[in-house]
Write a protein that holds these residues in place. Sequence first.
Motif, PDB file in Angstrom:
ATOM      1  N   UNK A  40       4.664   6.166  -4.200  1.00  0.00           N
ATOM      2  CA  UNK A  40       4.290   5.932  -2.786  1.00  0.00           C
ATOM      3  C   UNK A  40       2.818   5.604  -2.594  1.00  0.00           C
ATOM      4  N   UNK A  41       1.988   5.875  -3.594  1.00  0.00           N
ATOM      5  CA  UNK A  41       0.546   5.573  -3.452  1.00  0.00           C
ATOM      6  C   UNK A  41       0.324   4.077  -3.291  1.00  0.00           C
ATOM      7  N   UNK A  42       1.269   3.251  -3.804  1.00  0.00           N
ATOM      8  CA  UNK A  42       1.129   1.797  -3.682  1.00  0.00           C
ATOM      9  C   UNK A  42       1.055   1.367  -2.224  1.00  0.00           C
ATOM     10  N   UNK A  43       1.907   1.953  -1.370  1.00  0.00           N
ATOM     11  CA  UNK A  43       1.871   1.589   0.051  1.00  0.00           C
ATOM     12  C   UNK A  43       0.544   1.976   0.685  1.00  0.00           C
ATOM     13  N   UNK A  44       0.023   3.141   0.319  1.00  0.00           N
ATOM     14  CA  UNK A  44      -1.277   3.544   0.866  1.00  0.00           C
ATOM     15  C   UNK A  44      -2.379   2.607   0.397  1.00  0.00           C
ATOM     16  N   UNK A  45      -2.330   2.224  -0.900  1.00  0.00           N
ATOM     17  CA  UNK A  45      -3.348   1.289  -1.422  1.00  0.00           C
ATOM     18  C   UNK A  45      -3.246  -0.063  -0.737  1.00  0.00           C
ATOM     19  N   UNK A  46      -1.990  -0.545  -0.522  1.00  0.00           N
ATOM     20  CA  UNK A  46      -1.807  -1.836   0.162  1.00  0.00           C
ATOM     21  C   UNK A  46      -2.314  -1.775   1.588  1.00  0.00           C
ATOM     22  N   UNK A  47      -2.053  -0.658   2.287  1.00  0.00           N
ATOM     23  CA  UNK A  47      -2.560  -0.515   3.648  1.00  0.00           C
ATOM     24  C   UNK A  47      -4.086  -0.510   3.660  1.00  0.00           C
ATOM     25  N   UNK A  49      -6.020  -2.005   1.464  1.00  0.00           N
ATOM     26  CA  UNK A  49      -6.452  -3.392   1.214  1.00  0.00           C
ATOM     27  C   UNK A  49      -6.387  -4.211   2.492  1.00  0.00           C
ATOM     28  N   UNK A  50      -5.291  -4.064   3.260  1.00  0.00           N
ATOM     29  CA  UNK A  50      -5.182  -4.803   4.522  1.00  0.00           C
ATOM     30  C   UNK A  50      -6.276  -4.394   5.493  1.00  0.00           C
ATOM     31  N   UNK A  51      -6.567  -3.084   5.563  1.00  0.00           N
ATOM     32  CA  UNK A  51      -7.634  -2.633   6.468  1.00  0.00           C
ATOM     33  C   UNK A  51      -8.983  -3.203   6.050  1.00  0.00           C
ATOM     34  N   UNK A  52      -9.259  -3.194   4.734  1.00  0.00           N
ATOM     35  CA  UNK A  52     -10.543  -3.739   4.252  1.00  0.00           C
ATOM     36  C   UNK A  52     -10.622  -5.228   4.474  1.00  0.00           C
ATOM     37  N   UNK A  53      -9.482  -5.958   4.301  1.00  0.00           N
ATOM     38  CA  UNK A  53      -9.510  -7.412   4.497  1.00  0.00           C
ATOM     39  C   UNK A  53      -9.723  -7.779   5.956  1.00  0.00           C
ATOM     40  N   UNK A  54      -9.236  -6.901   6.877  1.00  0.00           N
ATOM     41  CA  UNK A  54      -9.416  -7.193   8.313  1.00  0.00           C
ATOM     42  C   UNK A  54     -10.712  -6.630   8.866  1.00  0.00           C
ATOM     43  N   UNK A  55     -11.513  -5.962   8.057  1.00  0.00           N
ATOM     44  CA  UNK A  55     -12.776  -5.413   8.547  1.00  0.00           C
ATOM     45  C   UNK A  55     -13.716  -6.547   8.930  1.00  0.00           C
ATOM     46  N   UNK A  56     -14.266  -6.546  10.170  1.00  0.00           N
ATOM     47  CA  UNK A  56     -15.160  -7.649  10.584  1.00  0.00           C
ATOM     48  C   UNK A  56     -16.502  -7.566   9.884  1.00  0.00           C
ATOM     49  N   UNK A  57     -17.091  -8.734   9.682  1.00  0.00           N
ATOM     50  CA  UNK A  57     -18.442  -8.793   9.118  1.00  0.00           C
ATOM     51  C   UNK A  57     -19.452  -8.360  10.186  1.00  0.00           C
ATOM     52  N   UNK A  58     -20.546  -7.758   9.767  1.00  0.00           N
ATOM     53  CA  UNK A  58     -21.544  -7.311  10.760  1.00  0.00           C
ATOM     54  C   UNK A  58     -22.173  -8.489  11.478  1.00  0.00           C
ATOM     55  N   UNK A  59     -22.335  -8.323  12.799  1.00  0.00           N
ATOM     56  CA  UNK A  59     -22.996  -9.354  13.603  1.00  0.00           C
ATOM     57  C   UNK A  59     -24.495  -9.046  13.658  1.00  0.00           C
ATOM     58  N   UNK A  60     -25.271 -10.034  13.269  1.00  0.00           N
ATOM     59  CA  UNK A  60     -26.723  -9.847  13.216  1.00  0.00           C
ATOM     60  C   UNK A  60     -27.337 -10.125  14.580  1.00  0.00           C
ATOM     61  N   UNK A  61     -28.187  -9.202  14.998  1.00  0.00           N
ATOM     62  CA  UNK A  61     -28.872  -9.371  16.286  1.00  0.00           C
ATOM     63  C   UNK A  61     -29.990 -10.382  16.149  1.00  0.00           C
ATOM     64  N   UNK A  62     -30.061 -11.280  17.122  1.00  0.00           N
ATOM     65  CA  UNK A  62     -31.099 -12.331  17.069  1.00  0.00           C
ATOM     66  C   UNK A  62     -32.473 -11.733  17.367  1.00  0.00           C
ATOM     67  N   UNK A 164      -9.873  -1.067  -5.014  1.00  0.00           N
ATOM     68  CA  UNK A 164      -8.516  -0.794  -4.530  1.00  0.00           C
ATOM     69  C   UNK A 164      -7.547  -1.869  -4.984  1.00  0.00           C
ATOM     70  N   UNK A 165      -8.004  -3.127  -4.979  1.00  0.00           N
ATOM     71  CA  UNK A 165      -7.128  -4.218  -5.410  1.00  0.00           C
ATOM     72  C   UNK A 165      -6.764  -4.086  -6.888  1.00  0.00           C
TER      73      UNK A 165
END
Length: 572
Positions: A40-47, A49-62, A164-165
């Motif tokens: 079952x750890x595979x599902x947690x690892x896959x989740x 990975x999906x969370x890390x892939x959807x993490x937004x890049x930091x927006x730099x303040x001008x 994780x991958x």
Amino acid sequence: MHLSLDVLKSQREEAERAYNEWLTRLDALHHLPVPYVKNPVLLQTLQRLNDLARSPLPELERVTAVESRAIPSQISLPAVIDPGPVPRSLTGRIKGKIRRALIRFLQLDSRLQAVAGRTDWAYETIRNRLGEIQSELGRLVGLFSKHDSELAAAVVREQDFRVSLIAFLNDYAQGYHDLSIHLQEVESARIRYLQTVMALVDTKDRELNGLINNHVQNIFNNYVQNISNHLQASDNKLKDLIQNRIELLSGRLDVLLEAFDRKQERMMLQLHESALVRDGMHRELQKEFRSEIQSEISRRQESISETVNWAKQEISDLSTATLSLKRHVQNLIQAAPAKAGAAAGAPAADREGTADAAVDDYKYSNFEFRYRGSEALIRDRFTSYADLFGRLQPVLDAGCGRGEFLELLSDRSISCYGIDINDEMVAHCRDKGLRAEKSGIVEHLVTLEDGSLGGIFNAQVVEHLEPQYLLRFLDLAFFKLKKDGLLVIETINPTSLYAIFEAYYRDLTHVQPLHPDTLKFFAESSGFVDVAIQYRSPVAEELKLTGHDANTAKLNRILFGEQDYALIAKKM
């Protein structure tokens, strides 16, 4: 005889025990160890990975500069006092001189007071300005520290994603290995089960035949014994009658035995046919089972290959985005002091235009990395182009992009370099050790001497150019090439509706599609000869219309024609 029946019975019971054993084992093996259920750890690892892939890049303040207040260039001085008319008498002239000296002294005193006030005002202004500059420098230092922490968090997320991958791929590969071994055990158990079925049928057949033979022999022996007993107890007359009946019964017994033999032969034939049918069913089951196993293994291998390719592409995109983000942050940090110093004199529109251009380069480079295709795929597509140039050098890649064609030429020891208007693309090429410059095509060609290039390569660029710019490019390309120099231009094929909708309309920077006849005509008008058109990148067959008639073929050419074409021209 009874001993033979006991042996047959023991053989049949042994075959039944083997049959039941392998049937139980086969039922137990039908429960496949699915990797997600077993681990079952595979599902947690896959989740994760999906969370890390959807993490937004930091927006730099001008970074914004503080407006400066201009210092007045001049402070008003007191008005000059008129000394009045000069008298003619000696006393009057002396008094006049004294009066003028006093006036000059008063004016000098007023000017000294004005200068002292201006000096105090300038000192106070400079001291306030120094405080503002110190507070602005503190704000910039805090902002840069925030940017560094956000960038470090993004790098940590990337490292976590890679770890994780790798763990996910290792666990999934181990689960797939266990599943393959389990499937092999299932196939072996099924074969052994079929073998026990055949052995059970054979032992039951042999036991049945033994029972039938034993029963018939017992009946015959009992009947003969009874007749013998009657003969011994009867007289001679009865002996003749009994002898006649014995002969009659013997004849009937022979008939019965012949009928039994014929029935036994028919049963043997039926058993033989059953064995043949059983063998055929066995082969069909083995073939079907092997086909199912092979298809399942192939499907899972394709699924794993797709997952690995997706993971590699995601890692490549994430690495590229990280490098671009680092480069962008470094450019901001390096440009911050200059911007802070020149903020008062530079127009706001110029500063915003420079920042927007850098952001556009960064966005468009990420767009290319996602929808252009992987660099390995583009290198494979460009291999045939690289073979065309042979010993022609130097070669200019006008619009080099990520540098795939430059890598192919470098591997063939052909002198080459590239130009591109995108800062991110140029930096990416330089990171790979390739020679690349930021410049427009026409702007670069006008700086070269005539006949200085052996070849010019231009892929997926002309559809971005305005008509006049394109014609100027073709004319300059002809003059800058050496004799027997080669011009290769690849672009989207507008005669294929699939290419128009899937490739052309996807890119916002496209200006207009170019029909192959149009590009060929203007190349010949610029002086090129041996101009040829080659169609490339065919659409997959499963996407095309099915049918063998002429109308279907015509629709497939219009709807699903080749996605690209190349113009190959030579200078004589």
